[in-house]
Motif scaffolding. Structure first.
Motif, PDB file in Angstrom:
ATOM      1  N   ASN A 102      -1.656   7.941  -9.882  1.00 41.74           N
ATOM      2  CA  ASN A 102      -1.108   8.825 -10.922  1.00 41.74           C
ATOM      3  C   ASN A 102       0.174   9.518 -10.490  1.00 41.74           C
ATOM      4  OD1 ASN A 102      -1.065   9.930 -13.487  1.00 41.74           O
ATOM      5  ND2 ASN A 102      -2.287  11.715 -12.907  1.00 41.74           N
ATOM      6  N   ASN A 103       1.200   8.722 -10.201  1.00 43.98           N
ATOM      7  CA  ASN A 103       2.531   9.225  -9.912  1.00 43.98           C
ATOM      8  C   ASN A 103       3.537   8.412 -10.725  1.00 43.98           C
ATOM      9  OD1 ASN A 103       2.367  11.390  -7.744  1.00 43.98           O
ATOM     10  ND2 ASN A 103       1.084   9.810  -6.824  1.00 43.98           N
ATOM     11  N   SER A 104       4.784   8.434 -10.307  1.00 40.45           N
ATOM     12  CA  SER A 104       5.820   7.649 -10.986  1.00 40.45           C
ATOM     13  C   SER A 104       6.508   6.721  -9.993  1.00 40.45           C
ATOM     14  CB  SER A 104       6.838   8.585 -11.650  1.00 40.45           C
ATOM     15  OG  SER A 104       6.227   9.361 -12.654  1.00 40.45           O
ATOM     16  N   ILE A 105       5.693   6.096  -9.141  1.00 38.12           N
ATOM     17  CA  ILE A 105       6.228   5.087  -8.229  1.00 38.12           C
ATOM     18  C   ILE A 105       6.721   3.920  -9.065  1.00 38.12           C
ATOM     19  CG2 ILE A 105       5.686   3.566  -6.298  1.00 38.12           C
ATOM     20  CD1 ILE A 105       5.633   6.536  -5.621  1.00 38.12           C
ATOM     21  N   ASN A 106       7.998   3.536  -8.874  1.00 36.84           N
ATOM     22  CA  ASN A 106       8.574   2.532  -9.772  1.00 36.84           C
ATOM     23  C   ASN A 106       9.165   1.372  -8.997  1.00 36.84           C
ATOM     24  OD1 ASN A 106      10.976   3.599  -8.741  1.00 36.84           O
ATOM     25  ND2 ASN A 106      11.245   4.992 -10.470  1.00 36.84           N
ATOM     26  N   GLN A 107       9.955   0.586  -9.696  1.00 33.81           N
ATOM     27  CA  GLN A 107      10.557  -0.647  -9.198  1.00 33.81           C
ATOM     28  C   GLN A 107       9.480  -1.704  -8.989  1.00 33.81           C
ATOM     29  OE1 GLN A 107      13.285   0.037  -5.986  1.00 33.81           O
ATOM     30  NE2 GLN A 107      14.292   1.756  -6.985  1.00 33.81           N
ATOM     31  N   THR A 108       9.845  -2.797  -8.331  1.00 30.19           N
ATOM     32  CA  THR A 108       8.903  -3.888  -8.130  1.00 30.19           C
ATOM     33  C   THR A 108       8.128  -3.681  -6.838  1.00 30.19           C
ATOM     34  OG1 THR A 108      10.630  -5.165  -7.038  1.00 30.19           O
ATOM     35  CG2 THR A 108      10.332  -5.537  -9.390  1.00 30.19           C
ATOM     36  N   PHE A 109       7.070  -4.452  -6.705  1.00 26.25           N
ATOM     37  CA  PHE A 109       6.208  -4.320  -5.544  1.00 26.25           C
ATOM     38  C   PHE A 109       6.896  -4.924  -4.320  1.00 26.25           C
ATOM     39  CE2 PHE A 109       2.510  -4.487  -2.917  1.00 26.25           C
ATOM     40  CZ  PHE A 109       1.636  -3.547  -3.444  1.00 26.25           C
ATOM     41  N   PRO A 110       6.913  -4.227  -3.173  1.00 24.42           N
ATOM     42  CA  PRO A 110       7.610  -4.757  -1.988  1.00 24.42           C
ATOM     43  C   PRO A 110       6.867  -5.927  -1.358  1.00 24.42           C
ATOM     44  CG  PRO A 110       6.467  -2.735  -1.436  1.00 24.42           C
ATOM     45  CD  PRO A 110       6.321  -2.907  -2.923  1.00 24.42           C
ATOM     46  N   LEU A 111       7.609  -6.945  -0.989  1.00 20.97           N
ATOM     47  CA  LEU A 111       7.000  -8.120  -0.367  1.00 20.97           C
ATOM     48  C   LEU A 111       6.525  -7.824   1.048  1.00 20.97           C
ATOM     49  CD1 LEU A 111       9.464 -10.893  -1.587  1.00 20.97           C
ATOM     50  CD2 LEU A 111       7.261 -10.242  -2.556  1.00 20.97           C
ATOM     51  N   LYS A 112       7.112  -6.811   1.703  1.00 22.84           N
ATOM     52  CA  LYS A 112       6.790  -6.532   3.096  1.00 22.84           C
ATOM     53  C   LYS A 112       5.470  -5.799   3.258  1.00 22.84           C
ATOM     54  CE  LYS A 112      11.560  -6.543   4.775  1.00 22.84           C
ATOM     55  NZ  LYS A 112      12.609  -5.812   5.534  1.00 22.84           N
ATOM     56  N   ILE A 113       4.675  -5.673   2.192  1.00 19.99           N
ATOM     57  CA  ILE A 113       3.378  -5.026   2.289  1.00 19.99           C
ATOM     58  C   ILE A 113       2.473  -5.776   3.257  1.00 19.99           C
ATOM     59  CG2 ILE A 113       2.447  -6.289   0.333  1.00 19.99           C
ATOM     60  CD1 ILE A 113       1.649  -2.655   1.312  1.00 19.99           C
ATOM     61  N   ASN A 114       2.730  -7.080   3.460  1.00 19.99           N
ATOM     62  CA  ASN A 114       1.882  -7.859   4.356  1.00 19.99           C
ATOM     63  C   ASN A 114       2.015  -7.435   5.814  1.00 19.99           C
ATOM     64  OD1 ASN A 114       4.565  -9.078   4.054  1.00 19.99           O
ATOM     65  ND2 ASN A 114       3.818 -10.617   5.494  1.00 19.99           N
ATOM     66  N   LEU A 115       2.984  -6.531   6.114  1.00 22.47           N
ATOM     67  CA  LEU A 115       3.140  -6.030   7.480  1.00 22.47           C
ATOM     68  C   LEU A 115       2.118  -4.949   7.807  1.00 22.47           C
ATOM     69  CD1 LEU A 115       7.041  -5.794   7.617  1.00 22.47           C
ATOM     70  CD2 LEU A 115       5.584  -7.654   8.448  1.00 22.47           C
ATOM     71  N   CYS A 116       1.445  -4.422   6.798  1.00 24.64           N
ATOM     72  CA  CYS A 116       0.441  -3.363   7.023  1.00 24.64           C
ATOM     73  C   CYS A 116      -0.887  -4.011   7.420  1.00 24.64           C
ATOM     74  CB  CYS A 116       0.265  -2.507   5.776  1.00 24.64           C
ATOM     75  SG  CYS A 116       1.708  -1.514   5.342  1.00 24.64           S
ATOM     76  N   ASN A 117      -0.961  -4.497   8.634  1.00 25.94           N
ATOM     77  CA  ASN A 117      -2.106  -5.303   9.064  1.00 25.94           C
ATOM     78  C   ASN A 117      -3.418  -4.540   9.085  1.00 25.94           C
ATOM     79  OD1 ASN A 117      -0.683  -7.707   9.386  1.00 25.94           O
ATOM     80  ND2 ASN A 117       0.045  -7.104  11.412  1.00 25.94           N
ATOM     81  N   ASN A 118      -3.367  -3.219   9.287  1.00 24.83           N
ATOM     82  CA  ASN A 118      -4.600  -2.435   9.392  1.00 24.83           C
ATOM     83  C   ASN A 118      -5.012  -1.802   8.062  1.00 24.83           C
ATOM     84  OD1 ASN A 118      -5.120  -2.823  12.176  1.00 24.83           O
ATOM     85  ND2 ASN A 118      -3.481  -1.378  12.669  1.00 24.83           N
ATOM     86  N   LEU A 119      -4.272  -2.098   7.005  1.00 26.17           N
ATOM     87  CA  LEU A 119      -4.546  -1.459   5.718  1.00 26.17           C
ATOM     88  C   LEU A 119      -5.889  -1.934   5.157  1.00 26.17           C
ATOM     89  CD1 LEU A 119      -3.045   0.596   3.985  1.00 26.17           C
ATOM     90  CD2 LEU A 119      -2.186  -1.298   2.599  1.00 26.17           C
ATOM     91  N   VAL A 120      -6.738  -0.954   4.836  1.00 27.63           N
ATOM     92  CA  VAL A 120      -8.061  -1.231   4.271  1.00 27.63           C
ATOM     93  C   VAL A 120      -8.117  -0.832   2.799  1.00 27.63           C
ATOM     94  CG1 VAL A 120     -10.523  -0.645   4.413  1.00 27.63           C
ATOM     95  CG2 VAL A 120      -9.181  -0.961   6.503  1.00 27.63           C
ATOM     96  N   HIS A 121      -7.453   0.266   2.460  1.00 28.84           N
ATOM     97  CA  HIS A 121      -7.549   0.854   1.110  1.00 28.84           C
ATOM     98  C   HIS A 121      -6.136   1.037   0.552  1.00 28.84           C
ATOM     99  CE1 HIS A 121      -9.644   3.669  -1.804  1.00 28.84           C
ATOM    100  NE2 HIS A 121      -8.381   3.973  -2.014  1.00 28.84           N
ATOM    101  N   LEU A 122      -5.859   0.423  -0.623  1.00 32.01           N
ATOM    102  CA  LEU A 122      -4.546   0.548  -1.266  1.00 32.01           C
ATOM    103  C   LEU A 122      -4.753   0.873  -2.737  1.00 32.01           C
ATOM    104  CD1 LEU A 122      -1.470   0.368  -1.224  1.00 32.01           C
ATOM    105  CD2 LEU A 122      -1.663  -2.096  -1.630  1.00 32.01           C
ATOM    106  N   ASP A 123      -4.363   2.091  -3.125  1.00 30.87           N
ATOM    107  CA  ASP A 123      -4.505   2.548  -4.518  1.00 30.87           C
ATOM    108  C   ASP A 123      -3.138   2.993  -5.030  1.00 30.87           C
ATOM    109  OD1 ASP A 123      -5.071   3.677  -6.948  1.00 30.87           O
ATOM    110  OD2 ASP A 123      -6.789   4.848  -6.252  1.00 30.87           O
ATOM    111  N   LEU A 124      -2.558   2.157  -5.908  1.00 31.98           N
ATOM    112  CA  LEU A 124      -1.277   2.473  -6.549  1.00 31.98           C
ATOM    113  C   LEU A 124      -1.455   2.552  -8.063  1.00 31.98           C
ATOM    114  CD1 LEU A 124       1.054   0.110  -4.473  1.00 31.98           C
ATOM    115  CD2 LEU A 124       0.806   2.571  -4.240  1.00 31.98           C
ATOM    116  N   SER A 125      -2.637   2.894  -8.507  1.00 33.22           N
ATOM    117  CA  SER A 125      -2.937   2.902  -9.941  1.00 33.22           C
ATOM    118  C   SER A 125      -2.193   4.018 -10.667  1.00 33.22           C
ATOM    119  CB  SER A 125      -4.447   3.051 -10.161  1.00 33.22           C
ATOM    120  OG  SER A 125      -4.924   4.230  -9.555  1.00 33.22           O
TER     121      SER A 125
END
Length: 1000
Positions: A102-125
């Motif tokens: 619930n923010n105003s994060i905009n633009q397109t999704f970054p391709l470099k997200i795959n660098l977050c190797n330890n990421l377990v939880h991602l909420d951009l809703s």
């Protein structure tokens, strides 16, 4: 242009920053760098101080046990704006959770997200992300939770989404996803929740491969454009607790394999095309709490085995179930909702219904139930809604319901009830709708009605009620409709009735009322319909009646009114007026002395006017007084006659040629709905007396058909190409034919918030479009008139905004291919009698056609000043975002009460004026001062939606589907919030289909 900064200044600034953050550790530097990419209008990140040694005490930051390394970043609901710079955040080596809900994060999704190797939880809703879903997301080796709900992602779900290694939750709700649901998702055997609801997928089937998701607990595929059968393979999902396939076009029977899912707690299949009977074996679902299979084509009887389940909610309305309701349903200990309306059920309601279960909502309307109302319905004191209209119920209302303080809506109309209504029923404090119409009730209205402080609609028509209307009715200050026609009420209307300042409808026709009209009716400022026909009311018609500015229907016929007709009546905009068969006398007010009103005054022997049948005996006296004048002008008349003959000959010659255009035998009629009229009825009424407006392509007439129904007819001569009207931007001539565009668009679409095109009639020289008639005209005319503040209070404006947004959302998201209106403005939003909004005037509408270079460009600018999106004005490229900008301007009109362009703004338009005033003076100087301040919080939320829609950058504007959702959320926040399940509104949060438009 950026100002040039001397190199020495830059060096000094960098040195100062480096000195300041010298003590901050490396992860803190990364986070501070991330902060610099964002806008933080609410200063929620003010604690992110670069002078700290570690970021672990910053807002939204959590670290490991050593308090040195960042593990979680939770900036949910902070109103931050800007891009999602994964290239920075992924440098945090131990970051496992990101929550930007619930923010105003905009633009397109970054391709470099795959660098977050330890990421377990991602909420951009609930953000503003756009573009396709990145295939690289599936490369995150430890990701378990992914929620991208409520963004503007488009394109298909990538095939690679079936390759996540550990994913347990996948939620892509309310985006703009296309394609079909990929079978590869069946490979995600670790998945526990899959939610793809509310996306405009292409029509497709439920992949049978989803049956491989043996760990799945929640499967939500609501409104995903699904077709075909429900696959049997879903019966393999033994851990499934919640299955939601509602709002699709699934057909066939409900597979019996679903009865093997013993863990199921909730099944939602409503609004499909399912047929056949409920499968045998439903009794196996021992955990089932909610079953909603409403709005399908199911048949057979309601299985007795359902009654053995711990059901809390059973919704089977609008199907074809027959037989009796199992008596054992009364033994369900948890049942609080039972909706069975719109079936073919018969028999009696179980005698003990409500005795053991906390019934809250009971709706059995539109069936064939008979017998009496069970006295036990409110034994546990929970009953809120009792809806039983259109059945064969008999007997009296049980006295126990008169003590049911929890009741809010009671609808018992159109049955065979009799006897007196218990005194307690009249005074229930929370009831807002009491409908008893079309029964055989007797007795009078009890004085206990003084306690009905929340009563809004009181509908008693067609009964045998008698006695006088009690003075206590004046205490029911929230009353909007009081309909009591076709009864036997006597005496005069009480003086206290003028205290009902919210009253919109007062109907007491066909009673035995007497006395005179009460004094002070000028307080009925919202009265729209006054019907006192066929009573014995006498005295004068009050002069105050002319001050009821919104009065639309007035019928005082067949009474004993005397004296003159108040001159103020001619100032009202009445659709229907009937003062016939009274004892009125004197001269007719000049504006009412028209042929169209002649039948409104018959049966008043003393009434005089220049209409046939009124005061004809006075003509003889008038003629004697004018004999000398006739002799004087006789010679002049002969001369004028001769000149007139010559003039008439040439005039008649031209008239015959013009009449050819209306030769009824040469008209071609094309209908788009089943019609109850022919072209003759339309053509006979196209005269200047019936003109109600003129637009950019022709005149508009109001035509009252023989059935009494009214339609609006737009006449376009000679196939004229549509030109921009006064106040519209003109750049050459718009090449689109308005008639063709209207027919092409409105002829094939159906939506409750888009004006209905009944038919079109054409000849070589003339074209007619026949629409449904909108009695309250256009939003623009009403909003900016002197009556705007009186008629359009905030709840009405809010309703109009939601209706219009819903219509535009249908054009953008539900039409294939999508349709862009191109001329959204308040004058093209029409209002029906209940101020429901319809989008109209599709003369500029265009189907969106994509080319290799993007959206196809138009040859010229079309639209209206103040509404045109900035990018449209200089690129001529039209898409849905252009309509969204225009709709944003309409929202600003509703909130500010100002026109889109105004001399007061100087060279600015409304959008620029709002932004400037908001920045310099604050929101109070922008909002319409005529709106009640108690709605300020809600108004400001809608205002913010308007600002989002009018963003200069198209990519930052929400989709119309998102706009509808945001507006609806504003409305639901002020009500008692419905049950939610993990943030999703329960499907039974709706206004009952059996309510026939009466929404409270």
């Amino acid at each position: 242009m950026l100002k040039q900064v001397p190199l020495i200044c830059i060096v000094l600034s960098l040195y100062a920053l480096a000195t300041t953050v010298a003590s901050l550790n490396q992860e803190g530097l990364y986070l501070y760098q991330f902060k610099l990419t964002l806008e933080d209008p609410d200063s929620r990140l003010s604690s992110w101080n670069p002078t700290d040694t570690t970021p672990c005490n910053w807002y939204g930051v959590r670290c490991d046990s050593t308090n040195t390394s960042v593990t979680e970043l939770d900036l949910s609901d902070t109103n931050i704006q800007g891009p999602f710079t994964a290239s920075i955040l992924c440098r945090l080596p131990n970051l496992s959770s990101i929550n930007f809900f619930n923010n105003s994060i905009n633009q397109t999704f970054p391709l470099k997200i795959n660098l977050c190797n330890n990421l377990v939880h991602l909420d951009l809703s609930q953000n503003l992300l756009t573009g396709p879903l990145p295939e690289t997301l599936s490369l995150l080796p430890n990701l378990r939770y992914l929620d991208l709900t409520g963004n503007n992602f488009s394109g298909p779900i990538p095939f690679s989404f079936g390759t996540f290694q550990k994913l347990e939750v996948l939620s892509l709700v309310s985006n703009l996803l296309e394609g079909t649901i990929p079978p590869s998702l069946g490979n995600l055997t670790t998945l526990k929740m899959l939610n793809l609801s509310y996306n405009p997928f292409f029509p497709g089937r439920i992949p049978s491969e989803l049956g491989n998701l043996t760990n799945l607990e929640v499967l939500w595929l609501t409104q995903c454009n699904l077709v075909g059968l429900i696959p049997d393979s879903l019966g393999k999902l033994k851990k499934l607790k919640d299955l939601d396939l509602a709002l699709n076009d699934l057909y066939g029977s409900i597979p019996s394999s679903l009865t093997e899912l013993t863990s199921l707690r909730q099944i939602e299949l409503y609004n499909n095309s399912l047929s056949g009977e409920l499968p045998r074996g439903m009794g196996n679902l021992t955990s089932l709490r909610l079953l909603d299979a409403s709005m399908n084509h199911l048949t057979g009887s309601i299985p007795v085995e359902l009654c053995s389940l711990p059901l809390e909610s059973l919704n089977l309305y609008e199907n074809r179930f027959e037989g009796e309701l199992p008596a054992s349903i009364a033994d369900s200990p948890n049942l609080y909702e039972l909706r069975l309306f719109g079936n073919r059920l018969t028999g009696k309601l179980p005698e003990n219904l409500g005795k053991r279960s906390p019934l809250r909502w009971l709706d059995v309307s539109s069936n064939q139930f008979w017998g009496s109302i069970p006295a036990s319905l409110c034994d546990l004191g929970e009953l809120e809604e009792l809806l039983m209209i259109y059945n064969l119920f008999t007997g009296e209302i049980p006295a126990s319901l008169g003590t049911c303080q929890s009741l809010t809506r009671v609808r018992l109309g159109y049955n065979r009830f009799s006897g007196e209504v218990p005194a307690g029923i009249w005074g229930l404090p929370h009831v807002n709708l009491l409908e008893l119409a079309h029964n055989s009730f007797t007795g009078s209205i009890s004085k206990t009605i003084a306690g009905a402080g929340n009563l809004s609609l009181l509908i008693l028509s067609e009964n045998n009620f008698s006695g006088t209307v009690p003075d206590e009715i004046g205490w029911v200050e929230n009353l909007v409709e009081f309909s009591a026609g076709d009864n036997m009420f006597t005496g005069s209307l009480p003086d206290s009735i003028v205290n009902l300042g919210q009253l919109g409808i007062l109907d007491f026709h066909n009673n035995k009322l007497s006395g005179e009209m009460p004094k002070g009716i000028g307080s009925w400022k919202k009265l729209n319909d006054l019907n006192l026909a066929n009573n014995e009311i006498g005295g004068k018609i009050p002069d105050e009646i002319g001050s009821l500015s919104v009065l639309n229907f007035l019928d005082l016929s067949k009474n004993q009114f005397s004296g003159k007709i108040p001159h103020g009546l001619q100032n009202l905009k009445l659709n229907q007026l009937n003062l016939s068969y009274n004892r009125l006398s004197g001269e007719l007010p000049p504006q009412l002395a028209k042929e169209m009103y002649r039948s409104s005054f018959v049966g008043n022997p003393g009434l005089c006017g220049d209409l046939k049948g009124l005061c004809e005996s006075r003509n003889e006296v008038k003629n004697l007084g004018y004999v000398w004048l006739l002799r004087t002008i006789f010679v002049v008349t002969i001369f004028v006659f001769l000149v007139g003959v010559v003039w008439f000959y040439f005039r008649y010659k031209n008239f015959k040629e013009a009449k050819k255009a209306f030769d009824k035998s040469k008209w071609t009629l094309m209908s788009f709905h089943k019609l109850g009229f022919g072209e003759d009825e339309i053509l006979n009424c196209l005269d200047e007396d019936n003109v109600i407006g003129s637009g950019s392509s022709g005149k508009v007439y109001k035509v009252v058909l023989g059935s009494g129904e009214a339609v609006a007819v737009k006449k376009i001569w000679g196939g004229v190409k549509k030109e921009v009207e006064s106040g519209d931007v003109e750049k050459g001539r718009v090449q689109d034919n308005a008639f063709d565009a209207e027919v092409e668009t409105l002829g094939k679409i159906r939506h409750k918030n888009i004006v209905k095109l009944w038919c079109c009639c054409t000849t070589r020289d003339c074209q007619l479009l026949v629409y449904e008639y909108m009695p309250n005209g256009s939003l623009g005319d009403l909003l900016h008139s002197t009556k705007g503040g009186l008629l359009l209070d905030w709840p009405t404006r809010y309703k109009i905004a939601v209706d219009a947004a819903d219509g535009l959302s249908y054009l953008h998201h539900d039409c294939v291919p999508p349709i862009v209106h191109r001329d959204v403005k308040s004058n093209n939003i029409l209002l029906d009698g209940d101020f429901g909004a319809r989008v109209a005037d599709f003369g500029l509408a265009k189907v969106v056609e994509t080319t290799g270079k993007g959206i196809k460009s138009m040859s010229i600018i079309a639209g209206s000043c103040g509404y045109i999106a900035p990018e449209y004005a200089y690129t001529l490229r039209v898409n849905e975002k252009s309509d969204i900008y225009s709709f944003g301007v309409v929202i600003l009109e509703l909130v500010t009460g100002r026109r889109p362009v105004d001399p007061e703004f100087g060279e600015k338009d409304l959008v620029k004026w709002v932004c400037t005033t908001l920045d310099q003076k604050g929101v109070d100087h922008v909002l319409d001062s005529r709106l009640d301040s108690c709605f300020k919080e809600e108004i400001c939320k809608v205002f913010n939606i308007g600002l989002m829609c009018t963003s200069p950058l198209p990519i930052n504007r929400p989709s119309m589907r998102r706009v509808v959702k945001m507006l609806q959320e504003v409305g639901t926040e002020k009500q008692t919030k419905p049950a939610k399940k993990d943030g999703k509104l329960s499907p039974y949060y709706y206004d009952d289909a059996s309510d026939h438009g009466s929404v409270v």
